[in-house]
Design a protein around this motif. Structure first.
Motif, PDB file in Angstrom:
ATOM      1  N   ALA A 193       0.856  -1.190   0.000  1.00 18.19           N
ATOM      2  CA  ALA A 193       0.000   0.000   0.000  1.00 18.19           C
ATOM      3  C   ALA A 193       0.891   1.239   0.000  1.00 18.19           C
ATOM      4  CB  ALA A 193      -0.919   0.009   1.214  1.00 18.19           C
ATOM      5  N   ILE A 194       0.409   2.304  -0.624  1.00 10.92           N
ATOM      6  CA  ILE A 194       1.192   3.539  -0.715  1.00 10.92           C
ATOM      7  C   ILE A 194       0.314   4.724  -0.345  1.00 10.92           C
ATOM      8  CG2 ILE A 194       2.827   2.645  -2.418  1.00 10.92           C
ATOM      9  CD1 ILE A 194       1.224   4.034  -4.592  1.00 10.92           C
ATOM     10  N   SER A 195       0.896   5.922  -0.438  1.00  2.82           N
ATOM     11  CA  SER A 195       0.176   7.177  -0.169  1.00  2.82           C
ATOM     12  C   SER A 195      -0.434   7.178   1.227  1.00  2.82           C
ATOM     13  CB  SER A 195      -0.912   7.415  -1.226  1.00  2.82           C
ATOM     14  OG  SER A 195      -0.358   7.454  -2.521  1.00  2.82           O
ATOM     15  N   GLY A 196       0.420   6.897   2.214  1.00  2.00           N
ATOM     16  CA  GLY A 196      -0.066   6.887   3.588  1.00  2.00           C
ATOM     17  C   GLY A 196      -1.104   5.819   3.834  1.00  2.00           C
ATOM     18  N   TRP A 197      -0.934   4.680   3.149  1.00  2.00           N
ATOM     19  CA  TRP A 197      -1.787   3.492   3.306  1.00  2.00           C
ATOM     20  C   TRP A 197      -3.164   3.657   2.660  1.00  2.00           C
ATOM     21  CZ3 TRP A 197      -0.943   2.547   9.269  1.00  2.00           C
ATOM     22  CH2 TRP A 197       0.435   2.376   9.514  1.00  2.00           C
ATOM     23  N   THR A 198      -3.358   4.752   1.908  1.00  2.00           N
ATOM     24  CA  THR A 198      -4.683   5.004   1.337  1.00  2.00           C
ATOM     25  C   THR A 198      -4.878   4.346  -0.020  1.00  2.00           C
ATOM     26  OG1 THR A 198      -3.945   7.056   0.265  1.00  2.00           O
ATOM     27  CG2 THR A 198      -4.825   7.224   2.522  1.00  2.00           C
ATOM     28  N   GLU A 199      -3.810   3.886  -0.647  1.00  2.00           N
ATOM     29  CA  GLU A 199      -3.894   3.317  -1.990  1.00  2.00           C
ATOM     30  C   GLU A 199      -3.312   1.905  -2.006  1.00  2.00           C
ATOM     31  OE1 GLU A 199      -2.126   4.190  -6.479  1.00  2.00           O
ATOM     32  OE2 GLU A 199      -2.140   5.794  -4.976  1.00  2.00           O
ATOM     33  N   ASP A 200      -4.145   0.944  -2.338  1.00  2.00           N
ATOM     34  CA  ASP A 200      -3.708  -0.442  -2.453  1.00  2.00           C
ATOM     35  C   ASP A 200      -3.192  -0.655  -3.869  1.00  2.00           C
ATOM     36  OD1 ASP A 200      -3.456  -3.207  -2.651  1.00  2.00           O
ATOM     37  OD2 ASP A 200      -5.181  -3.585  -1.356  1.00  2.00           O
ATOM     38  N   THR A 201      -1.918  -1.028  -3.987  1.00  2.00           N
ATOM     39  CA  THR A 201      -1.323  -1.172  -5.321  1.00  2.00           C
ATOM     40  C   THR A 201      -1.728  -2.462  -6.011  1.00  2.00           C
ATOM     41  OG1 THR A 201       0.662  -2.291  -4.517  1.00  2.00           O
ATOM     42  CG2 THR A 201       0.689   0.134  -4.561  1.00  2.00           C
ATOM     43  N   GLY A 202      -2.169  -3.460  -5.232  1.00  2.00           N
ATOM     44  CA  GLY A 202      -2.460  -4.765  -5.812  1.00  2.00           C
ATOM     45  C   GLY A 202      -1.209  -5.547  -6.172  1.00  2.00           C
ATOM     46  N   THR A 203      -0.041  -5.017  -5.796  1.00  2.00           N
ATOM     47  CA  THR A 203       1.244  -5.643  -6.133  1.00  2.00           C
ATOM     48  C   THR A 203       1.864  -6.245  -4.882  1.00  2.00           C
ATOM     49  OG1 THR A 203       1.596  -4.000  -7.870  1.00  2.00           O
ATOM     50  CG2 THR A 203       3.505  -5.269  -7.183  1.00  2.00           C
ATOM     51  N   SER A 204       2.395  -7.436  -5.003  1.00  2.00           N
ATOM     52  CA  SER A 204       2.963  -8.107  -3.840  1.00  2.00           C
ATOM     53  C   SER A 204       4.303  -7.500  -3.440  1.00  2.00           C
ATOM     54  CB  SER A 204       3.151  -9.597  -4.111  1.00  2.00           C
ATOM     55  OG  SER A 204       4.282  -9.818  -4.929  1.00  2.00           O
TER      56      SER A 204
END
Length: 239
Positions: A141-152
């Protein structure tokens, strides 16, 4: 193991967020230099500092303060929050910061971060990856945990064969004082060798530190709330 006593800075005060929420912050001190001095007196060699204002604004906010802390402290500082450009990284390293922590940008712009590793050296850059464990897979997750990248986690780290340091946070454990995700961390130590892995999130006791197999551990809330005494933690990992 290296113990990294941690301080998160917001408005030049030391705070801790609950689950990364900026509107749920507890203030512990408004004297970061005094805190660094106490860490040094306890025997620490490193400190992990996050510019929370910089992380939220996505640009440096408290880097001048942190540079001043580096000048006045004998500790080696590992610093994250707000780094977006090569010049920002260079200025902090020139100011005496030992390592710069790169999080979301390492996922969004791997070519850029690889160039920085090549220019400044693998020992000066720490990758920081925050994950949610979904069906047994650590998903970044990125952007302060607000965006799930879907990438392992494994796929992201594969982009960095030259990296040397990884700070790994299980979002579900961070700030909860419920213990680290030992299964994830043990898996990472095995699968991501020879990376030096720093465990972040959930460390709440000396027993947690004793069980960890990582090269380092970030100790934040447990330290500030008196659940762990830094002197005892350092003594434990050095024996």
């Amino acid at each position: 193991m290296i113990i990294y006593p941690a301080m998160d800075l917001m408005g030049e005060r030391i705070v801790r967020l609950q689950q990364g929420k900026f509107d749920d912050a507890t203030t512990y001190s408004d004297e970061p230099l005094e805190a660094l001095q106490r860490f040094a007196e306890a025997g620490a060699e490193w400190t992990h500092i996050v510019d929370l204002d910089g992380a939220r604004m996505r640009e440096p906010v408290q880097h001048e303060l942190i540079a001043a802390l580096a000048r006045m402290s004998s500790l080696r500082l590992q610093v994250g929050g707000g780094f977006r450009t090569r010049d920002q990284v260079a200025r902090m390293l020139d100011a005496g910061i030992a390592r710069v922590v790169i999080g979301s940008l390492a996922v969004r712009e791997p070519d850029t971060v690889r160039r920085w590793i090549g220019e400044f050296g693998a020992d000066r850059i720490t990758l920081s990856l925050d994950v949610n464990v979904v069906d047994g897979v650590p998903v970044v997750a990125i952007s302060g945990w607000t965006e799930d990248t879907g990438t392992s986690l494994w796929k992201v780290v594969a982009e960095y064969p030259e990296a040397r340091h990884l700070l790994l946070t299980d979002i579900g454990q961070d700030g909860m004082l419920a213990g680290p995700n030992f299964e994830l961390l043990e898996d990472a130590v095995e699968r991501l060798a020879p990376l030096n892995i720093q465990a972040s999130g959930g460390v709440s006791s000396l027993a947690d530190l004793e069980r960890l197999t990582t090269d380092g551990a970030i100790v934040g809330k447990a330290l500030w709330e008196g659940r762990i005494r830094l002197e005892e933690a350092l003594r434990l990992v050095r024996t």
